[in-house]
Design an enzyme around this catalytic site. Structure first.
Site, mmCIF file in Angstrom:
data_model
loop_
_atom_site.group_PDB
_atom_site.id
_atom_site.type_symbol
_atom_site.label_atom_id
_atom_site.label_comp_id
_atom_site.label_asym_id
_atom_site.label_seq_id
_atom_site.Cartn_x
_atom_site.Cartn_y
_atom_site.Cartn_z
ATOM 1 N N ASP A 1 -11.345 -16.731 -50.984
ATOM 2 C CA ASP A 1 -10.208 -15.830 -51.165
ATOM 3 C C ASP A 1 -8.967 -16.733 -51.223
ATOM 4 O O ASP A 1 -9.000 -17.876 -50.736
ATOM 5 C CB ASP A 1 -10.167 -14.880 -49.955
ATOM 6 C CG ASP A 1 -8.935 -14.011 -49.956
ATOM 7 O OD1 ASP A 1 -8.419 -13.694 -51.037
ATOM 8 O OD2 ASP A 1 -8.490 -13.628 -48.849
ATOM 9 N N TYR B 1 0.812 -1.216 0.000
ATOM 10 C CA TYR B 1 0.000 0.000 0.000
ATOM 11 C C TYR B 1 0.847 1.267 0.000
ATOM 12 O O TYR B 1 0.799 2.089 -0.922
ATOM 13 C CB TYR B 1 -0.976 -0.029 1.181
ATOM 14 C CG TYR B 1 -1.878 1.177 1.197
ATOM 15 C CD1 TYR B 1 -2.801 1.371 0.170
ATOM 16 C CD2 TYR B 1 -1.798 2.126 2.213
ATOM 17 C CE1 TYR B 1 -3.613 2.490 0.156
ATOM 18 C CE2 TYR B 1 -2.617 3.245 2.201
ATOM 19 C CZ TYR B 1 -3.522 3.426 1.171
ATOM 20 O OH TYR B 1 -4.319 4.542 1.144
ATOM 21 N N LEU C 1 -13.210 15.942 -6.794
ATOM 22 C CA LEU C 1 -14.624 16.000 -6.441
ATOM 23 C C LEU C 1 -14.951 17.238 -5.622
ATOM 24 O O LEU C 1 -16.091 17.700 -5.608
ATOM 25 C CB LEU C 1 -15.017 14.740 -5.666
ATOM 26 C CG LEU C 1 -14.859 13.432 -6.451
ATOM 27 C CD1 LEU C 1 -15.234 12.239 -5.581
ATOM 28 C CD2 LEU C 1 -15.725 13.440 -7.706
ATOM 29 N N ASP D 1 -10.181 -13.433 -45.443
ATOM 30 C CA ASP D 1 -9.428 -13.169 -44.209
ATOM 31 C C ASP D 1 -9.098 -11.708 -43.993
ATOM 32 O O ASP D 1 -8.562 -11.350 -42.971
ATOM 33 C CB ASP D 1 -8.108 -13.952 -44.223
ATOM 34 C CG ASP D 1 -7.090 -13.290 -45.134
ATOM 35 O OD1 ASP D 1 -7.482 -12.880 -46.243
ATOM 36 O OD2 ASP D 1 -5.937 -13.157 -44.722
ATOM 37 N N ASP E 1 -5.121 -15.769 -50.610
ATOM 38 C CA ASP E 1 -4.118 -15.575 -49.553
ATOM 39 C C ASP E 1 -4.774 -15.494 -48.175
ATOM 40 O O ASP E 1 -5.758 -14.800 -47.997
ATOM 41 C CB ASP E 1 -3.344 -14.274 -49.798
ATOM 42 C CG ASP E 1 -2.469 -14.387 -51.029
ATOM 43 O OD1 ASP E 1 -1.420 -15.024 -50.932
ATOM 44 O OD2 ASP E 1 -2.870 -13.849 -52.087
HETATM 45 C C1 GDG Z 1 -9.079 10.323 -5.903
HETATM 46 C C2 GDG Z 1 -8.427 11.103 -7.053
HETATM 47 C C3 GDG Z 1 -10.701 11.660 -7.901
HETATM 48 C C4 GDG Z 1 -11.930 15.812 2.045
HETATM 49 N N1 GDG Z 1 -11.677 16.290 3.274
HETATM 50 C C5 GDG Z 1 -12.686 15.904 4.046
HETATM 51 C C6 GDG Z 1 -13.585 15.184 3.292
HETATM 52 N N2 GDG Z 1 -13.089 15.133 2.043
HETATM 53 C C7 GDG Z 1 -13.726 14.475 0.908
HETATM 54 C C8 GDG Z 1 -14.221 15.472 -0.116
HETATM 55 C C9 GDG Z 1 -14.190 14.660 -1.395
HETATM 56 C C10 GDG Z 1 -13.064 13.660 -1.152
HETATM 57 O O1 GDG Z 1 -12.786 13.676 0.229
HETATM 58 C C11 GDG Z 1 -11.804 14.047 -1.894
HETATM 59 O O2 GDG Z 1 -11.954 13.691 -3.226
HETATM 60 P P1 GDG Z 1 -11.057 14.254 -4.401
HETATM 61 O O3 GDG Z 1 -11.681 13.860 -5.671
HETATM 62 O O4 GDG Z 1 -10.962 15.721 -4.285
HETATM 63 O O5 GDG Z 1 -9.588 13.655 -4.208
HETATM 64 P P2 GDG Z 1 -8.857 12.226 -3.813
HETATM 65 O O6 GDG Z 1 -9.115 11.843 -2.421
HETATM 66 O O7 GDG Z 1 -7.428 12.426 -4.151
HETATM 67 O O8 GDG Z 1 -9.505 11.118 -4.779
HETATM 68 C C12 GDG Z 1 -9.346 12.225 -7.491
HETATM 69 C C13 GDG Z 1 -11.250 10.757 -6.813
HETATM 70 O O9 GDG Z 1 -10.319 9.764 -6.438
HETATM 71 C C14 GDG Z 1 -12.538 10.076 -7.271
HETATM 72 O O10 GDG Z 1 -12.326 9.292 -8.399
HETATM 73 O O11 GDG Z 1 -11.577 12.732 -8.077
HETATM 74 O O12 GDG Z 1 -8.773 12.927 -8.563
HETATM 75 O O13 GDG Z 1 -7.172 11.636 -6.649
HETATM 76 O O14 GDG Z 1 -15.382 13.965 -1.566
HETATM 77 O O15 GDG Z 1 -15.489 15.919 0.239
HETATM 78 N N3 GDG Z 1 -14.720 14.684 3.775
HETATM 79 C C15 GDG Z 1 -14.980 14.899 5.090
HETATM 80 N N4 GDG Z 1 -14.113 15.572 5.903
HETATM 81 C C16 GDG Z 1 -12.981 16.081 5.424
HETATM 82 O O16 GDG Z 1 -12.206 16.690 6.176
HETATM 83 N N5 GDG Z 1 -16.133 14.440 5.616
#
Ligand code: GDG
Length: 737
Positions: free
Chosen positions: A508, A88, A386, A689, A510
């Protein structure tokens, strides 16, 4: 009911322990939410790691946890402390993560990490294999499990496998650096559908497949041995309504129900006249561009001093992978930068950067989103991001401005944000200024468009579309496989043949009757083939037509004296049984001196390509050129030839890594039709073919038995694999019981 199983590194629960009593806390992440929606239509298990090292617990405790998770539909794959370090933190987060985010200088090339990655992937695959039943769907997630699709497919080919990569897929030039690049690609190609957040990642992936393996790729379909693998972009969404509704609730909350964070934010606005809040939320990860953001904020304060003491950057950085050295360095760098900015621009009443190095509950997160005027998200690479989407979803008043890095996948769907390059400090500083000065009307106009889009393409739509595509790919796959002529199907086809009385057989040359060979001597028919032809033609019920791209002279040499029809030069010439050669069309080649110089210029500009001159066509071959350059140039060439083609009755045919310009109206299909016209055959068969034979298949009546040799996509109803199989088929046809 068909089952869909999810395989991801982490299970959607975390394990809490108090006095050796365990409890499960459901994860509220996007993935878990999206999966819940597809689970409604499918039953299935979720296979993953519970998130704790099993050697830290007794066997009974591990069993207890497993039991609790099983009740929630989860199957546990355990990792011990060593594996957490080597798999990991090691291969996943010190090798793949930095490389795929273009931090090649951070990549640890460690054989022990790799071996651990293989071993743990094997364990995930084995657990999945224990759970799945024939015909089930499996959806594997993310970079921790890139080998799992192949491991499953190798043992159970009839399991339909989807794979989604949540991080970027890097350009081939970066991906090729990895010593284990082929193994990773091969692992992914075990899937039937491979999903990415953006088309760019898909394109990089396809390019790596083409360059490293040379597989044949048409659009987004890859031909891998006996299968078709589809790659596609599925931009992940969020649970829009959940964020939007939580924001509505936050805005309307009575004073006494407000959280401490909420009250502090309100207090800030009451104390600072014209105060503005900028917000950033991310894991403390070097891909998120946190130092870039701080430097740009510092430049902004320096460049626009009127905003000093009026703007605060609220920066929530969630601790992440803190045992990896680069993350520790990043933490020190961020601490230092925050200290410097606060030292330089802070006052007794104002702290320019509020830095939280921890995570916060969902409720606080929504409060931050709703109360911040600007979200400042500056990743240097991000699969999607996100947070950008969540900020927009929480802007219930449609005000607020999103500043978003062009390196985030999310930018493809959020073009109405202020798009910046995080490395351009001045540009980001100016964007902050622009955001703060932006008229409300403009803010609303931009926000509304983004909200409409995010609402439609939410996480449920994302998961639904992926599964719908997987179902489609499964159908294509099954259709592809079902056309294979198995021994029993061959017997059936031959039985019908034997019952018929008036048969047209188009073959055909070839690749069907002989292996293609440039050397004529090698390509000439052997004794066994002549024997089959003799037997076929001896039976009066058969009318055999050999249909070829070869010239009439060579066909004459090979088949003179045989009671067969001959078609030469892709249909320009034909010789009916017992008569002489006739030309099928008024074919001319007087256009060649006009087209040849154009093709010559492409040979000059595209190393490895060459021209083949046939009697009635000119062929530009790019098989030996760099694959992508060859394809690009072939599109250019087609484009360039368009007018000439229309004006001179020419045709352009796309072949396998070639572009053929030929006199119009000539092909194997047109030629074959001449033999079918006004005749009454009760059995028609055509075998070919390559792509020129597709013209033949297309012209055949629906009841005809059309067979293509090889694995390329085809209009033929059946497929045989090799010339040997064709021989076996023909031998069975002529065998008298
Ligand atoms: C990987 C990819 C791709 C953050 N801090 C808190 C909290 N969060 C939540 C946010 C959001 C999530 O965590 C972060 O998602 P991201 O997409 O910004 O980034 P990664 O964690 O790097 O995710 C990324 C993702 O996978 C999905 O495919 O978008 O590019 O790197 O949802 O809200 N949630 C809470 N407390 C926090 O302090 N509750």
């Amino acid at each position: 009911m068909k089952k869909l199983h999810i395989v991801s590194n982490r299970l959607p629960f975390s394990i809490e322990e108090e006095d050796r009593k365990f409890s499960l806390t459901p994860s509220v992440g996007g993935l878990a939410t999206g999966m819940k929606s597809v689970y409604k239509d499918f039953e299935g298990r979720w296979i993953g790691w519970p998130g704790i090292a099993n050697d830290k617990y007794s066997k009974q405790d591990a069993k207890k946890i497993e039991g609790m998770l099983q009740k929630e539909g989860c199957e546990s794959v355990w990792l011990n402390s060593d594996e957490i370090e080597t798999f990991y933190e090691g291969f996943c987060n010190r090798t793949i993560w930095p490389l795929f985010h273009y931090f090649s200088q951070y990549v640890d090339y460690n054989q022990e990490f790799w071996e651990s990655y293989v071993e743990v992937n094997r364990r995930f695959a084995d657990k999945t294999l224990e759970v799945v039943e024939d015909g089930d769907f499996v959806w594997v997630h993310d970079y921790q499990l890139m080998l799992v699709p192949h491991m499953i497919k190798a043992e159970r080919p009839n399991i339909t496998i989807g794979y989604f990569l949540h991080i970027p897929f890097p350009s081939y030039e970066v991906f090729r650096i990895l010593p284990w690049r082929n193994e990773l690609l091969n692992g992914l190609l075990g899937a039937d559908l491979i999903g990415f957040h953006t088309y760019d990642y898909e394109r990089h992936f396809l390019s790596s497949v083409r360059r490293l393996f040379g597989h044949d790729i048409k659009f987004n379909r890859i031909n891998v041995d006996e299968r078709i693998v589809v790659a596609d972009a599925f931009p992940m969404g969020i649970d829009y309504d959940k964020f939007h509704n939580a924001a509505l609730e936050t805005v309307g909350k009575p004073a006494k129900k407000k959280s401490e964070v909420h009250r502090s934010l309100e207090q800030y606005f009451s104390l600072v006249t014209d105060g503005k809040l900028l917000l950033s939320i991310d894991r403390l990860d070097y891909s998120k561009g946190i130092p870039h953001r701080l430097r740009a904020f510092e430049r902004f304060l320096e460049k626009y001093p009127q905003y000093q003491n009026k703007v605060t950057l609220v920066m929530l950085s969630v601790p992440s992978r803190d045992s990896v050295p680069q993350y520790q360095q990043l933490k020190s760098e961020v601490d230092e930068l925050v200290g410097r900015i606060n030292g330089l621009y802070g006052s007794v009443n104002n702290v320019p950067v509020w830095y939280f190095y921890r995570s916060m509950p969902f409720e606080n997160l929504v409060e931050l989103y709703t109360m911040s005027d600007v979200a400042l998200l500056t990743p240097v690479r991000d699969g999607m991001n996100l947070v950008a989407k969540e900020y927009v979803a929480c802007r219930t008043s449609q005000t607020g401005v999103l500043i978003l890095s062009e390196m985030a996948g999310a930018v493809k769907e959020m073009g109405e944000s202020l798009v910046i390059n995080p490395n351009n400090v001045n540009q980001v500083a100016d964007a902050i200024h622009q955001a703060l000065e932006m008229p409300l009307e403009e803010q609303k106009a931009r926000m509304t468009v983004m909200q409409d889009r995010l609402k439609r393409f939410d996480v449920f739509e994302w998961a639904g579309q992926f599964v719908a595509s997987l179902t489609r790919v499964d159908k294509i796959q099954k259709d592809f496989l079902s056309r294979k002529v198995t021994t029993s199907l061959r017997e059936k086809l031959i039985e019908t043949f034997k019952k018929s009385h008036n048969r047209a057989i188009f073959l055909d040359y070839d690749g069907i009757l002989s292996l293609f060979n440039q050397n004529l001597k090698e390509a000439s028919p052997d004794e066994a083939l002549y024997k089959i032809l003799e037997a076929l033609t001896l039976d009066e019920r058969n009318e055999v037509t050999l249909i070829s791209g070869r010239d009439k002279e060579i066909l004459n040499e090979w088949f003179d004296g045989y009671d067969v029809n001959l078609v030469a030069d892709q249909g320009v010439w034909m010789r009916r049984r017992g008569s002489g050669w006739e030309m099928l069309t008024n074919a001319t080649n007087d256009w060649m001196p006009m087209v040849r110089p154009i093709l010559d210029s492409y040979v000059l500009r595209t190393p490895g390509t060459y021209i083949e001159e046939k009697n009635y066509s000119l062929v530009w071959h790019y098989r030996n050129a760099e694959a992508e350059l060859g394809e690009l140039r072939s599109n250019e060439l087609r484009d360039e030839l368009t007018n000439m083609v229309a004006n001179h009755n020419l045709e352009i045919m796309d072949g396998n890594e070639l572009v053929e310009v030929k006199t119009g109206g000539i092909n194997k299909g047109v030629a074959a039709n001449r033999f079918l016209l006004n005749r009454n055959f009760d059995y028609i068969m055509a075998m070919g073919d390559d792509w020129t034979d597709e013209y033949l298949f297309r012209e055949m009546p629906p009841e005809a038995v059309t067979i293509r040799v090889g694995i390329k996509p085809t209009q033929a109803s059946y497929r045989l694999e090799t010339v040997e199989d064709v021989r076996k088929f023909l031998e069975a046809m002529v065998k008298t019981k």
